[in-house]
Design a protein around this motif. Structure first.
Motif, mmCIF file in Angstrom:
data_model
loop_
_atom_site.group_PDB
_atom_site.id
_atom_site.type_symbol
_atom_site.label_atom_id
_atom_site.label_comp_id
_atom_site.label_asym_id
_atom_site.label_seq_id
_atom_site.Cartn_x
_atom_site.Cartn_y
_atom_site.Cartn_z
ATOM 1 N N ILE A 191 -26.656 -48.237 49.098
ATOM 2 C CA ILE A 191 -25.944 -48.273 47.826
ATOM 3 C C ILE A 191 -27.004 -48.467 46.737
ATOM 4 O O ILE A 191 -27.774 -49.424 46.792
ATOM 5 N N VAL A 192 -27.029 -47.567 45.787
ATOM 6 C CA VAL A 192 -28.012 -47.646 44.707
ATOM 7 C C VAL A 192 -27.276 -47.972 43.422
ATOM 8 O O VAL A 192 -26.334 -47.292 43.035
ATOM 9 N N MET A 193 -27.701 -49.045 42.772
ATOM 10 C CA MET A 193 -27.129 -49.433 41.485
ATOM 11 C C MET A 193 -28.222 -49.315 40.435
ATOM 12 O O MET A 193 -29.289 -49.884 40.586
ATOM 13 N N VAL A 194 -27.936 -48.578 39.389
ATOM 14 C CA VAL A 194 -28.924 -48.310 38.349
ATOM 15 C C VAL A 194 -28.470 -48.980 37.060
ATOM 16 O O VAL A 194 -27.294 -48.879 36.686
ATOM 17 N N ASP A 195 -29.375 -49.678 36.400
ATOM 18 C CA ASP A 195 -29.058 -50.274 35.108
ATOM 19 C C ASP A 195 -28.697 -49.167 34.124
ATOM 20 O O ASP A 195 -29.346 -48.120 34.097
ATOM 21 N N GLU A 196 -27.638 -49.413 33.344
ATOM 22 C CA GLU A 196 -27.251 -48.442 32.332
ATOM 23 C C GLU A 196 -28.294 -48.437 31.219
ATOM 24 O O GLU A 196 -28.757 -49.484 30.781
ATOM 25 N N LEU A 197 -28.631 -47.270 30.784
ATOM 26 C CA LEU A 197 -29.602 -47.127 29.702
ATOM 27 C C LEU A 197 -29.023 -46.219 28.631
ATOM 28 O O LEU A 197 -28.121 -45.442 28.880
ATOM 29 N N GLY A 198 -29.540 -46.314 27.459
ATOM 30 C CA GLY A 198 -29.181 -45.365 26.420
ATOM 31 C C GLY A 198 -28.120 -45.871 25.470
ATOM 32 O O GLY A 198 -27.718 -47.037 25.479
ATOM 33 N N GLU A 199 -27.631 -44.936 24.654
ATOM 34 C CA GLU A 199 -26.701 -45.277 23.589
ATOM 35 C C GLU A 199 -25.360 -45.769 24.126
ATOM 36 O O GLU A 199 -24.756 -46.667 23.545
ATOM 37 N N GLU A 200 -24.869 -45.184 25.216
ATOM 38 C CA GLU A 200 -23.566 -45.595 25.742
ATOM 39 C C GLU A 200 -23.575 -47.061 26.167
ATOM 40 O O GLU A 200 -22.656 -47.815 25.863
ATOM 41 N N ALA A 201 -24.627 -47.489 26.847
ATOM 42 C CA ALA A 201 -24.729 -48.883 27.276
ATOM 43 C C ALA A 201 -24.846 -49.808 26.069
ATOM 44 O O ALA A 201 -24.235 -50.875 26.040
ATOM 45 N N GLN A 202 -25.627 -49.385 25.086
ATOM 46 C CA GLN A 202 -25.780 -50.193 23.883
ATOM 47 C C GLN A 202 -24.436 -50.320 23.163
ATOM 48 O O GLN A 202 -24.061 -51.402 22.710
ATOM 49 N N PHE A 203 -23.685 -49.219 23.097
ATOM 50 C CA PHE A 203 -22.366 -49.244 22.456
ATOM 51 C C PHE A 203 -21.426 -50.193 23.196
ATOM 52 O O PHE A 203 -20.718 -50.990 22.578
ATOM 53 N N LYS A 204 -21.421 -50.145 24.538
ATOM 54 C CA LYS A 204 -20.565 -51.033 25.327
ATOM 55 C C LYS A 204 -20.916 -52.495 25.081
ATOM 56 O O LYS A 204 -20.030 -53.342 24.945
ATOM 57 N N ASN A 205 -22.207 -52.803 25.028
ATOM 58 C CA ASN A 205 -22.634 -54.183 24.783
ATOM 59 C C ASN A 205 -22.186 -54.675 23.409
ATOM 60 O O ASN A 205 -21.691 -55.787 23.268
ATOM 61 N N GLU A 206 -22.355 -53.831 22.396
ATOM 62 C CA GLU A 206 -21.955 -54.218 21.050
ATOM 63 C C GLU A 206 -20.439 -54.372 20.957
ATOM 64 O O GLU A 206 -19.934 -55.286 20.302
ATOM 65 N N LEU A 207 -19.709 -53.498 21.635
ATOM 66 C CA LEU A 207 -18.258 -53.578 21.639
ATOM 67 C C LEU A 207 -17.793 -54.884 22.293
ATOM 68 O O LEU A 207 -16.911 -55.580 21.766
ATOM 69 N N ASN A 208 -18.391 -55.248 23.402
ATOM 70 C CA ASN A 208 -18.053 -56.508 24.066
ATOM 71 C C ASN A 208 -18.362 -57.705 23.186
ATOM 72 O O ASN A 208 -17.579 -58.658 23.121
ATOM 73 N N GLU A 209 -19.499 -57.674 22.524
ATOM 74 C CA GLU A 209 -19.867 -58.785 21.643
ATOM 75 C C GLU A 209 -18.853 -58.945 20.520
ATOM 76 O O GLU A 209 -18.423 -60.066 20.210
ATOM 77 N N GLN A 210 -18.460 -57.837 19.900
ATOM 78 C CA GLN A 210 -17.492 -57.892 18.811
ATOM 79 C C GLN A 210 -16.135 -58.385 19.312
ATOM 80 O O GLN A 210 -15.471 -59.171 18.642
ATOM 81 N N PHE A 211 -15.736 -57.922 20.487
ATOM 82 C CA PHE A 211 -14.462 -58.350 21.062
ATOM 83 C C PHE A 211 -14.451 -59.851 21.299
ATOM 84 O O PHE A 211 -13.494 -60.554 20.966
ATOM 85 N N LEU A 212 -15.540 -60.377 21.875
ATOM 86 C CA LEU A 212 -15.598 -61.798 22.196
ATOM 87 C C LEU A 212 -15.723 -62.677 20.956
ATOM 88 O O LEU A 212 -15.359 -63.850 20.993
ATOM 89 N N LYS A 213 -16.203 -62.130 19.857
ATOM 90 C CA LYS A 213 -16.269 -62.914 18.613
ATOM 91 C C LYS A 213 -14.873 -63.301 18.150
ATOM 92 O O LYS A 213 -14.694 -64.324 17.508
ATOM 93 N N GLY A 214 -13.870 -62.496 18.493
ATOM 94 C CA GLY A 214 -12.495 -62.783 18.084
ATOM 95 C C GLY A 214 -11.787 -63.754 19.011
ATOM 96 O O GLY A 214 -10.647 -64.122 18.765
ATOM 97 N N TYR A 215 -12.445 -64.174 20.086
ATOM 98 C CA TYR A 215 -11.830 -65.089 21.049
ATOM 99 C C TYR A 215 -11.836 -66.495 20.484
ATOM 100 O O TYR A 215 -12.840 -66.977 19.980
ATOM 101 N N ASP A 216 -10.687 -67.136 20.551
ATOM 102 C CA ASP A 216 -10.554 -68.499 20.068
ATOM 103 C C ASP A 216 -10.139 -69.397 21.236
ATOM 104 O O ASP A 216 -9.486 -68.941 22.167
ATOM 105 N N GLU A 217 -10.500 -70.652 21.191
ATOM 106 C CA GLU A 217 -10.144 -71.591 22.258
ATOM 107 C C GLU A 217 -8.628 -71.627 22.470
ATOM 108 O O GLU A 217 -8.149 -71.814 23.588
#
Length: 70
Positions: A36-62
Motif C-alpha cells: 500500500i503506497v500513501m503519497v503526501d498530497e502536494l500542490g494547489e488542491e492540498a493547499q486549498f483543502k488545508n485552508e478550507l479546513n482552517e477556515q471551517f474550524l475558526k467558526g467552531y465554538d465550545e
C-alpha cells in the motif's frame, strides 16, 4: 498476514525496503505481500483543502461541542 510500516524514498521509480525487512523477506521465498503506497498530497488542491479546513474550524465554538456526541 503481518503488517509492517516504514518510510522510504522513491528513487527511479524504485521503493527500497529497509534492511531489517529485507532479511525477513529473504527467509521465505516466493512470499505473497500486499503493498500500500500513501503519497503526501502536494500542490494547489492540498493547499486549498488545508485552508478550507482552517477556515471551517475558526467558526467552531465550545458551545458546538454538544453536537459532537450525537
Amino acid at each position: 498476514m503481518r503488517a509492517v510500516e516504514f518510510e522510504t524514498e522513491v528513487i527511479n521509480n524504485t521503493i527500497t525496503i529497509p534492511e531489517n525487512f529485507q532479511v525477513e523477506l529473504a527467509l521465505s521465498k516466493d512470499k505473497h505481500v500486499r503493498v500500500i503506497v500513501m503519497v503526501d498530497e502536494l500542490g494547489e488542491e492540498a493547499q486549498f483543502k488545508n485552508e478550507l479546513n482552517e477556515q471551517f474550524l475558526k467558526g467552531y465554538d465550545e458551545a458546538d461541542s454538544v453536537y459532537d456526541n450525537l
